[in-house]
Design an enzyme around this catalytic site. Structure first.
Site, PDB file in Angstrom:
ATOM      1  N   ASP A  46      -4.888   1.235  -0.352  1.00 45.03           N
ATOM      2  CA  ASP A  46      -4.631   2.572   0.196  1.00 45.03           C
ATOM      3  C   ASP A  46      -5.417   3.646  -0.546  1.00 45.03           C
ATOM      4  OD1 ASP A  46      -2.909   1.370   1.965  1.00 45.03           O
ATOM      5  OD2 ASP A  46      -1.102   1.832   0.808  1.00 45.03           O
TER       6      ASP A  46
ATOM      7  N   ASP B 115       0.077  -7.560   5.244  1.00 45.41           N
ATOM      8  CA  ASP B 115       0.174  -6.375   4.389  1.00 45.41           C
ATOM      9  C   ASP B 115       1.269  -6.565   3.337  1.00 45.41           C
ATOM     10  OD1 ASP B 115      -0.551  -3.888   3.497  1.00 45.41           O
ATOM     11  OD2 ASP B 115       0.473  -2.770   5.087  1.00 45.41           O
TER      12      ASP B 115
ATOM     13  N   GLU C  93       1.218  -8.307  -2.319  1.00 48.00           N
ATOM     14  CA  GLU C  93       1.071  -8.449  -3.774  1.00 48.00           C
ATOM     15  C   GLU C  93       2.101  -9.419  -4.384  1.00 48.00           C
ATOM     16  OE1 GLU C  93      -0.816  -5.145  -2.154  1.00 48.00           O
ATOM     17  OE2 GLU C  93       1.348  -5.403  -2.242  1.00 48.00           O
TER      18      GLU C  93
END
Length: 790
Positions: free
Chosen positions: A471, A403, A406
């Protein structure tokens, strides 16, 4: 004469682009070096090389720079192939049997052709501005553009200037210009693609100025791009995924249902949740542990990367107990090590963190606390991180959730071993997946890794990445954007893009939305309900009606395992997406912008319900086929838009006439999967004279099983002529796969009158359902032929 015609063709085809040249660029000379051709100009050198008859690469090296051959995306080795080079006074032609390049000397220009058809040309080519280095191309006025990674912009992305900087967009709905996963890749409706093979951040301008231009802008790095051509959409994507790498086979259990939320706080809660699935007899194959596995609190613990013993006192036993129940354990990890975590001092001492320009560990604030970031571009950082995965894989952990990759917060002045944050930002998630994938290849060579991540780069599929769409808001608007995102990413090689089923962000308790999202989930790559814990994402904790509808969807998902696993195989071999836009099948104008209906494999047409309280919706049925309602067998002719009625138990799903659909009875988990007996549905259509299908099978866990000859393949063929239907079932075994007998219930749909005879077989005909059923035993690997006389 042939050469003269070729010159005339290039002259005429390229003439439309001659109005927009870089007037300052002057041709100097041409040299052929083995397969490469070098074109020297007054301001640099172009290197042009063919990878195949459908892929060509061009690099520009400005004067004073040295060619950088390092690609983070390309894995294909060029075929042993050379251009055929011809030259006249003002042009040079580089030709293959497929793709060709024309260099006009004055005014200077490079143009690309496929099978003598113009596809794209440089306009200004390379230009350096005060802010960026750019590559500038011509577009035709009518072509539709796709690509640029995951966005919610509509299928046609022309007119947008797309930022290339992976960034999370919390709570997005119907519109998102920038998301977790960007790619310097564009596809055209004219059946070609351009991949800009460069990692640093920038922009991809898809004609935002409305001047028929495509412009790639970057802060630094390679001025290299590949032009890819194809004869069909499947072929084009096969070529691109050959260039950047095919997706390895995922483990079969990854096609099952996941139990997931943000998050499970203890070992007992984890076990109780799975026990509830078993009690309710709702299939489940995996449970995902979010960040509470390494700490009690939401903030301040990231980077601990050890089980928090107060909450998880015996993780090895927990994982072993779950495994006995047929359930895999997946752990979340993040690339951040907080200064308050138990690993901070170790990370500093071992010098594995990103640094300041002064060479000190770079610590900065973000939502979860004050943090450093693991420098996975440094060999020591890569190895340190891998040891975490190796340790817990030894506990029995079956998969990984990466997670915030990026990375979520990544200061521009932070330094990694191979460059600044902005130079490697977009390949951080890509290299993180590569780290895990290559670790498994070395340390666990008999296990297919499961690598769930939300950020990556061109070619991340080659390292087994399974991306999700971030999300998304738990609203109807959030659901509406999901088919577009999955379809676009599937075209770009990331065939397992999927969403948090039910939506992630917000405490919105909407049973209809949850039901519709899970019904859509049956026909998309990964079935993983996930959300913030205020409203449960697991069906076992929903009210009875919603739970029952969710169970029905999950059981349908499991019954389609043979079909879906075959889609995984097809993707592994050819790069073909599991979810496919309608224009793969029907290239009429409207299909290029249609994200409301799509193909699931070749055989299913799916139209998700994405609006609240509707009783009907329009569905476009692709031309060249008849379509049969999956639940009623109602026939609909192709090439039309039709308003269809809706019900709460399912979404509109149709099957192509002539399709073979293998199904099993629903099972509790994929450990129980077997093909000793299964149903084979054939959708008879008298207009389809011949059709075929296939079913791929292996043990579901061995890497490269097909290449190792550890597989079986069943092929199905139909032929209809002279009022007789013949169906053949054949089986091919890899030399290292053991034959097993099979009992197949063949169910032939759309039989309006009782057949006169089925040679050598008893059969049952259901007048009401218009189906014919025949039991077929495969006792050996010899083909079985069924002849039905009407």
């Amino acid at each position: 004469m042939k050469l003269l015609k070729l010159f005339l063709f290039f002259l005429i085809a390229g003439s439309s682009f001659l109005h927009a040249q870089n007037a300052d660029r002057k041709f100097v000379s041409m040299m052929q070096k083995n397969a490469n051709v070098e074109i020297k100009t007054n301001d640099g050198v172009f290197q042009i090389k063919p990878y195949s008859t459908k892929i060509v690469e061009t690099s520009f090296i400005p004067n004073g720079e040295v060619y950088n051959a390092n690609s983070h995306a390309v894995v294909l080795k060029p075929e042993n192939r050379q251009f055929k080079v011809s030259e006249n006074e003002n042009s040079i032609q580089l030709t293959t049997e497929g793709i060709s390049v024309q260099i006009t000397k004055t005014p200077f220009q490079i143009a690309y052709f496929y099978k003598n058809k113009s596809i794209i040309s440089e306009r200004k080519g390379y230009v350096k501005t005060a802010e960026f280095e750019t590559l500038d191309f011509n577009l035709t006025a009518d072509e539709i553009l796709f690509g640029g990674g995951a966005r919610a912009l509509g299928m046609n992305r022309r007119g947008n200037r797309l930022q290339l900087y992976n960034r999370a967009h919390y709570g997005y709905e119907t519109h998102s210009e920038l998301m977790n996963f960007t790619m310097p890749l564009v596809y055209s409706s004219n059946l070609y693609a351009v991949h800009f093979d460069n990692a640093p951040i920038g922009y991809l301008d898809l004609d935002s100025k409305k001047d028929n231009s495509l412009i790639y802008e970057t802060i630094s790095g390679r001025k290299t791009y590949q032009v890819v051509a194809g004869d069909s959409w499947k072929d084009l994507i096969d070529q691109y995924t050959s260039l950047t790498g095919k997706q390895p086979m995922i483990p079969r259990w990854a096609l099952g249902n996941f139990s997931s939320r943000f998050g499970y706080h203890s070992q007992q809660e984890t076990i109780n949740t799975i026990d509830k699935f078993l009690e309710e007899e709702i299939p489940v194959d995996a449970i995902i542990l979010d960040l509470y596995w390494f700490g009690k609190e939401l903030k301040g613990t990231m980077g601990n990367l050890e089980f928090f013993k107060d909450s998880f006192p015996d993780p090895k036993k927990m994982i072993a107990d779950l495994t006995k129940k047929g359930v895999k354990t997946i752990l979340i990890t993040e690339p951040f090590v907080l200064t308050t975590s138990g690993k901070w001092d170790e990370a500093v001492a071992k010098d594995i963190l990103g640094k300041t320009k002064e060479g000190k560990p770079y610590a900065y604030d973000f939502y979860f606390g004050n943090t450093g970031i693991i420098d996975i571009f440094k060999p020591e950082g890569k190895q340190w991180f891998w040891e975490v995965y190796k340790k817990f894989a030894g506990y029995g952990v079956a998969g990984w959730w990466g997670d915030l990759g990026e990375p979520e917060v990544h200061p521009s002045d932070l330094q990694h071993a191979t460059g600044s944050a902005d130079e490697v930002h977009n390949i951080y998630g890509h290299n993180w997946a590569k780290l895990i994938f290559e670790g498994y290849e070395k340390e666990f060579p008999d296990q297919r890794p499961f690598i769930l991540m939300r950020a990556g780069y061109s070619g991340s599929q080659h390292y087994g990445m399974i991306p999700w769409s971030g999300d998304v808001n738990r609203t109807w608007g959030g659901l509406q954007s999901q088919p577009e995102i999955a379809l676009q990413m599937g075209m770009q090689g990331m065939a397992f893009m999927h969403s948090d089923l039910g939506g992630f962000a917000g405490a919105n308790l909407d049973d209809e939305l949850y039901t519709r999202w899970l019904q859509y989930g049956v026909f998309q790559p990964i079935y993983r309900p996930h959300a913030q814990e205020d409203v449960p994402s697991e069906p076992i904790f929903r009210e009875p009606k919603t739970k029952a509808l969710a169970k029905k969807s999950i059981e349908l998902r499991y019954s389609l395992l043979p079909y879906n696993y075959t889609l995984v195989f097809d993707n592994n071999q050819k790069g073909t997406p599991l979810m496919r836009p309608l224009f793969f099948d029907d290239a009429s104008a409207s299909t290029f912008i249609n994200d409301k209906t799509y193909l699931w494999g070749d055989s299913f047409l799916v139209s998700p319900v994405v609006k609240q309280g509707v009783s009907e919706q329009e569905v476009y049925f692709p031309a060249n086929s008849n379509w049969y309602h999956f639940y009623t067998d109602e026939k609909v002719g192709g090439g039309q838009t039709k308003t269809v009625s809706l019900n709460e138990e399912s979404i509109p799903v149709y099957v192509r006439g002539g399709a073979f659909i293998p199904r099993i009875k629903s099972i509790q988990n994929t450990q129980l999967y077997q093909l000793k007996s299964f149903d084979l549905h054939f959708y008879f259509d008298e207009t389809v004279k011949e059709s075929e299908g296939h079913l791929y099978n292996d043990d579901g866990e061995t890497p490269d099983a097909f290449e190792k000859e550890c597989y079986e393949m069943l092929t199905f063929k139909s032929e209809f002529k002279n009022n007789r239907l013949q169906i053949e079932i054949a089986q091919k075994l890899g030399k290292n796969f053991e034959f097993s007998s099979k009992e197949i219930k063949l169910i032939v749909h759309n039989i309006s009158s009782k057949p006169k005879k089925v040679k050598g077989h008893n059969f049952e005909w259901n007048k009401e359902n218009k189906t014919m059923t025949v039991l077929i035993s495969l006792k050996n690997s010899e083909p079985k032929n069924l002849k039905i006389k009407f």
